[in-house]
Design a protein around this motif. Sequence first.
Motif, PDB file in Angstrom:
ATOM      1  N   ASN A   1       0.780  -1.270   0.124  1.00  0.00           N
ATOM      2  CA  ASN A   1      -0.063   0.122  -0.176  1.00  0.00           C
ATOM      3  C   ASN A   1       0.755   1.316   0.171  1.00  0.00           C
ATOM      4  O   ASN A   1       0.388   2.199  -0.784  1.00  0.00           O
ATOM      5  CB  ASN A   1      -0.889   0.152   1.203  1.00  0.00           C
ATOM      6  N   PRO A   2       2.135   1.399   0.889  1.00  0.00           N
ATOM      7  CA  PRO A   2       2.872   2.564   0.774  1.00  0.00           C
ATOM      8  C   PRO A   2       3.531   2.760  -0.541  1.00  0.00           C
ATOM      9  O   PRO A   2       3.533   3.906  -0.944  1.00  0.00           O
ATOM     10  CB  PRO A   2       3.892   2.290   1.856  1.00  0.00           C
ATOM     11  N   GLU A   3       3.819   1.700  -1.167  1.00  0.00           N
ATOM     12  CA  GLU A   3       4.431   1.776  -2.620  1.00  0.00           C
ATOM     13  C   GLU A   3       3.375   2.275  -3.534  1.00  0.00           C
ATOM     14  O   GLU A   3       3.667   3.393  -4.519  1.00  0.00           O
ATOM     15  CB  GLU A   3       4.846   0.516  -3.169  1.00  0.00           C
ATOM     16  N   ILE A   4       2.217   1.794  -3.575  1.00  0.00           N
ATOM     17  CA  ILE A   4       1.147   2.157  -4.531  1.00  0.00           C
ATOM     18  C   ILE A   4       0.946   3.832  -3.966  1.00  0.00           C
ATOM     19  O   ILE A   4       0.767   4.900  -5.103  1.00  0.00           O
ATOM     20  CB  ILE A   4      -0.287   1.648  -4.515  1.00  0.00           C
ATOM     21  N   ALA A   5       0.929   4.280  -2.806  1.00  0.00           N
ATOM     22  CA  ALA A   5       0.571   5.673  -2.639  1.00  0.00           C
ATOM     23  C   ALA A   5       1.680   6.570  -2.997  1.00  0.00           C
ATOM     24  O   ALA A   5       1.523   7.562  -3.424  1.00  0.00           O
ATOM     25  CB  ALA A   5       0.534   5.654  -1.125  1.00  0.00           C
ATOM     26  N   THR A   6       3.035   5.926  -2.991  1.00  0.00           N
ATOM     27  CA  THR A   6       4.193   6.653  -3.517  1.00  0.00           C
ATOM     28  C   THR A   6       4.122   6.887  -4.961  1.00  0.00           C
ATOM     29  O   THR A   6       4.394   8.069  -5.695  1.00  0.00           O
ATOM     30  CB  THR A   6       5.458   6.150  -3.045  1.00  0.00           C
ATOM     31  N   LEU A   7       3.785   5.714  -5.673  1.00  0.00           N
ATOM     32  CA  LEU A   7       3.400   5.935  -6.977  1.00  0.00           C
ATOM     33  C   LEU A   7       2.412   7.096  -7.589  1.00  0.00           C
ATOM     34  O   LEU A   7       2.761   7.775  -8.484  1.00  0.00           O
ATOM     35  CB  LEU A   7       3.236   4.527  -7.614  1.00  0.00           C
ATOM     36  N   GLU A   8       1.374   7.118  -6.751  1.00  0.00           N
ATOM     37  CA  GLU A   8       0.262   7.829  -6.991  1.00  0.00           C
ATOM     38  C   GLU A   8       0.860   9.277  -6.695  1.00  0.00           C
ATOM     39  O   GLU A   8       0.585  10.302  -7.444  1.00  0.00           O
ATOM     40  CB  GLU A   8      -0.991   7.793  -6.053  1.00  0.00           C
ATOM     41  N   ARG A   9       1.723   9.518  -5.623  1.00  0.00           N
ATOM     42  CA  ARG A   9       2.159  10.902  -5.555  1.00  0.00           C
ATOM     43  C   ARG A   9       3.123  11.416  -6.418  1.00  0.00           C
ATOM     44  O   ARG A   9       3.145  12.421  -6.894  1.00  0.00           O
ATOM     45  CB  ARG A   9       3.033  10.744  -4.290  1.00  0.00           C
ATOM     46  N   LEU A  10       3.892  10.278  -7.177  1.00  0.00           N
ATOM     47  CA  LEU A  10       4.686  10.561  -8.306  1.00  0.00           C
ATOM     48  C   LEU A  10       3.966  10.841  -9.670  1.00  0.00           C
ATOM     49  O   LEU A  10       4.614  11.184 -10.600  1.00  0.00           O
ATOM     50  CB  LEU A  10       5.604   9.446  -8.651  1.00  0.00           C
ATOM     51  N   GLY A  11       2.860  10.541  -9.699  1.00  0.00           N
ATOM     52  CA  GLY A  11       1.899  11.057 -10.877  1.00  0.00           C
ATOM     53  C   GLY A  11       1.321   9.694 -11.622  1.00  0.00           C
ATOM     54  O   GLY A  11       0.696   9.900 -12.615  1.00  0.00           O
ATOM     55  N   PHE A  12       1.449   8.512 -10.991  1.00  0.00           N
ATOM     56  CA  PHE A  12       0.966   7.233 -11.712  1.00  0.00           C
ATOM     57  C   PHE A  12      -0.531   7.041 -11.374  1.00  0.00           C
ATOM     58  O   PHE A  12      -0.933   7.358 -10.036  1.00  0.00           O
ATOM     59  CB  PHE A  12       1.701   6.103 -11.146  1.00  0.00           C
ATOM     60  N   LYS A  13      -1.385   6.793 -12.002  1.00  0.00           N
ATOM     61  CA  LYS A  13      -2.815   6.412 -12.016  1.00  0.00           C
ATOM     62  C   LYS A  13      -2.786   4.804 -11.889  1.00  0.00           C
ATOM     63  O   LYS A  13      -2.240   4.155 -12.749  1.00  0.00           O
ATOM     64  CB  LYS A  13      -3.740   6.944 -13.049  1.00  0.00           C
ATOM     65  N   THR A  14      -3.763   4.339 -11.069  1.00  0.00           N
ATOM     66  CA  THR A  14      -3.735   2.816 -11.103  1.00  0.00           C
ATOM     67  C   THR A  14      -4.720   2.620 -12.142  1.00  0.00           C
ATOM     68  O   THR A  14      -5.930   3.331 -12.415  1.00  0.00           O
ATOM     69  CB  THR A  14      -4.264   2.314  -9.490  1.00  0.00           C
ATOM     70  N   VAL A  15      -4.408   1.240 -12.846  1.00  0.00           N
ATOM     71  CA  VAL A  15      -5.254   0.716 -13.881  1.00  0.00           C
ATOM     72  C   VAL A  15      -5.563  -0.520 -13.623  1.00  0.00           C
ATOM     73  O   VAL A  15      -4.542  -1.384 -13.094  1.00  0.00           O
ATOM     74  CB  VAL A  15      -4.589   0.975 -15.129  1.00  0.00           C
ATOM     75  N   THR A  16      -6.478  -1.203 -14.155  1.00  0.00           N
ATOM     76  CA  THR A  16      -7.096  -2.437 -14.134  1.00  0.00           C
ATOM     77  C   THR A  16      -6.345  -3.358 -15.554  1.00  0.00           C
ATOM     78  O   THR A  16      -6.337  -2.553 -16.625  1.00  0.00           O
ATOM     79  CB  THR A  16      -8.360  -2.809 -14.113  1.00  0.00           C
ATOM     80  N   LEU A  17      -5.974  -4.785 -15.277  1.00  0.00           N
ATOM     81  CA  LEU A  17      -5.724  -5.535 -16.548  1.00  0.00           C
ATOM     82  C   LEU A  17      -6.699  -6.606 -16.471  1.00  0.00           C
ATOM     83  O   LEU A  17      -6.504  -7.755 -17.219  1.00  0.00           O
ATOM     84  CB  LEU A  17      -4.418  -6.119 -16.272  1.00  0.00           C
TER      85      LEU A  17
END
Length: 230
Positions: free
Chosen positions: A190-206
């Motif tokens: 979860n912290p990694e996803i939060a960091t990626l979001e802070r860096l500008g990444f959007k979560t997507v589904t596959l």
Amino acid sequence: MRKHRVHHAPLEPVITLSQLESEHLRVLRVNIGDAVNVFDGAGLEATGAIASLEPLVTLRLGEVRSVNLEPPRAVTLCIALLKGDKLADVVRGATELGVSSVQLLITDHADAREIGMQKLERLRRIASEAAKQCGRSVIPSVLEPLRIRDLEAVQCGVVAHPRSSLLVRDAVTWDAPVAVATGPEGGFSNPEIATLERLGFKTVTLGVRILRAETAPIALLGALIAGEGF
Ligand code: SAM
């Protein structure tokens, strides 16, 4: 018949190929005068005629041309270190699908926490071979692993995350370079996803099924690049 392709940089009027590329052509039983395509790994290509075979193959090159089989914006694949030889298949497929670089990641739930220089060099050779085979004149770089917190902020980034419902095609507009990220077999924390979001990444589904860590990057790049006809 399709011309053989070899890698050499820079593309000068007369070039001498490396030991590896010379052996590669000799195994293919080429002869003096045969035509060979030479690419420089950075987007240029030329057709050359074999001038000598021993001790190393030399070629006399014709006009240098630019060959552009690249997506409209550079694509970087950020991929968690994986166990065994799984990264070899990922780097091969990602090169065929058009990435400009592969950024290896050290992640919290990583299957592997480091990569030796020999293995890294092998991944770079695989990228070069895959570029040669698929007709690209650009060889993607394979970059030493970084922690997620050390990645640079992105203008356009997507991270594959099973709990997202956003589609790749709705997350990317191709008006800036694109970064894509996929996690290890244990997933991103979860912290990694939060960091990626802070860096500008959007979560997507596959999709609704859980893909293996080595399948997910290929599915993501397929949707992003091949799915757009790039
Ligand atoms: N239990 C893990 C989780 O919840 O993240 C599963 C990890 S999966 C084996 C490995 C990686 O593939 C994930 O970190 C994610 O990046 C990607 N992935 C696999 N299936 C996915 C899906 N259906 N949607 C989005 N990402 C997926």
